[in-house]
Design an enzyme around this catalytic site. Structure first.
Site, PDB file in Angstrom:
ATOM      1  N   GLN A  51       0.828  -1.170  -0.003  1.00 41.80           N
ATOM      2  CA  GLN A  51      -0.060  -0.002  -0.133  1.00 41.80           C
ATOM      3  C   GLN A  51       0.578   1.058  -0.024  1.00 41.80           C
ATOM      4  OE1 GLN A  51      -2.412  -1.785   3.501  1.00 41.80           O
ATOM      5  NE2 GLN A  51      -4.020  -0.323   2.371  1.00 41.80           N
ATOM      6  N   LEU A  92      -7.541   1.544   3.980  1.00 42.20           N
ATOM      7  CA  LEU A  92      -6.851   2.619   3.941  1.00 42.20           C
ATOM      8  C   LEU A  92      -6.741   2.960   2.249  1.00 42.20           C
ATOM      9  CD1 LEU A  92      -4.438   2.725   6.860  1.00 42.20           C
ATOM     10  CD2 LEU A  92      -6.421   3.912   6.626  1.00 42.20           C
ATOM     11  N   HIS A 133      -6.735 -10.026   5.259  1.00 44.44           N
ATOM     12  CA  HIS A 133      -6.833  -8.678   4.458  1.00 44.44           C
ATOM     13  C   HIS A 133      -5.371  -8.058   3.824  1.00 44.44           C
ATOM     14  CE1 HIS A 133      -8.844  -4.687   3.674  1.00 44.44           C
ATOM     15  NE2 HIS A 133      -7.540  -4.395   3.525  1.00 44.44           N
ATOM     16  N   GLU A 134      -4.642  -8.164   5.087  1.00 44.31           N
ATOM     17  CA  GLU A 134      -3.192  -7.606   4.742  1.00 44.31           C
ATOM     18  C   GLU A 134      -2.354  -8.537   3.759  1.00 44.31           C
ATOM     19  OE1 GLU A 134      -2.838  -4.415   5.414  1.00 44.31           O
ATOM     20  OE2 GLU A 134      -4.404  -4.147   6.558  1.00 44.31           O
ATOM     21  N   HIS A 137      -3.021  -8.280   0.389  1.00 44.87           N
ATOM     22  CA  HIS A 137      -2.516  -7.036  -0.109  1.00 44.87           C
ATOM     23  C   HIS A 137      -1.095  -7.559  -0.798  1.00 44.87           C
ATOM     24  CE1 HIS A 137      -4.611  -3.554   0.414  1.00 44.87           C
ATOM     25  NE2 HIS A 137      -4.958  -3.612   1.759  1.00 44.87           N
TER      26      HIS A 137
END
Ligand code: ZN
Length: 169
Positions: A51, A92, A133-134, A137
């Site tokens: 991110q 985010l 979730h992370e 990514h």
């Protein structure tokens, strides 16, 4: 420490697959510091290196109420997933969008910590969702990928519209 810029959906860099961290050295330690600061400032409960446009397998999380229980996962691997739960998620990189997503209820991961030591972590509830979730990514995957193409496209248009509006102001 410094605040880092967070990529916004549908930036294609969010789709890159991150490479393993080779050495947990001073550079990684300083990156972890910056990522934690950026996550707390946002504010958010998780941030993946992807991110901030760094394509290495590194995530930071903190789901505690007081924001004083940071978890650092370097080269995380999911060992076990169990059960099912549905929870509202945000990101985010996709501000203002919240959707219910189905994921495993509990997760077991192996990772390396900030000192370079391997460890295992078992989680359920919010932390389990956040870890899944992370790690997504790091594989170029976003929570909106679990939605229908129609819904995802609607979110994409909304984000692009918001971005154009920002640029005009
Ligand atoms: Zn996210």
């Amino acid at each position: 420490m410094s605040l880092l810029d967070i990529l916004q959906f549908p930036d294609t860099a969010l789709r890159k697959i991150a490479a393993p961290v080779e050495d947990v050295d001073a550079r990684i330690d300083s990156l972890v510091g910056d990522m934690l600061e950026t996550m707390y400032e946002a504010p958010g409960i998780g941030l993946a290196a992807t991110q901030i446009n760094v394509h290495e397998r590194l995530v930071v999380l903190d789901v505690s109420d007081e924001c004083n229980e940071p978890i650092v996962l370097i080269n995380p691997e999911i060992i076990e997933l169990d059960g099912e739960q549905e929870m509202q998620e945000g990101c985010l990189s996709i501000p203002g969008i919240y959707e219910n997503i189905k994921r495993a209820a509990s997760v077991r991961v192996s990772a390396v910590n900030r000192n370079g030591d391997p460890f295992e972590l078992e989680a359920d509830g919010l932390l389990s969702v956040c870890i899944q979730h992370e790690i997504d990514h790091l594989d170029g995957k976003l929570f909106v990928d679990y939605l229908s193409p129609l819904k995802r496209n609607r979110i994409r248009l909304k984000m692009q519209k918001a971005k154009r509006k920002d640029a005009e102001e």
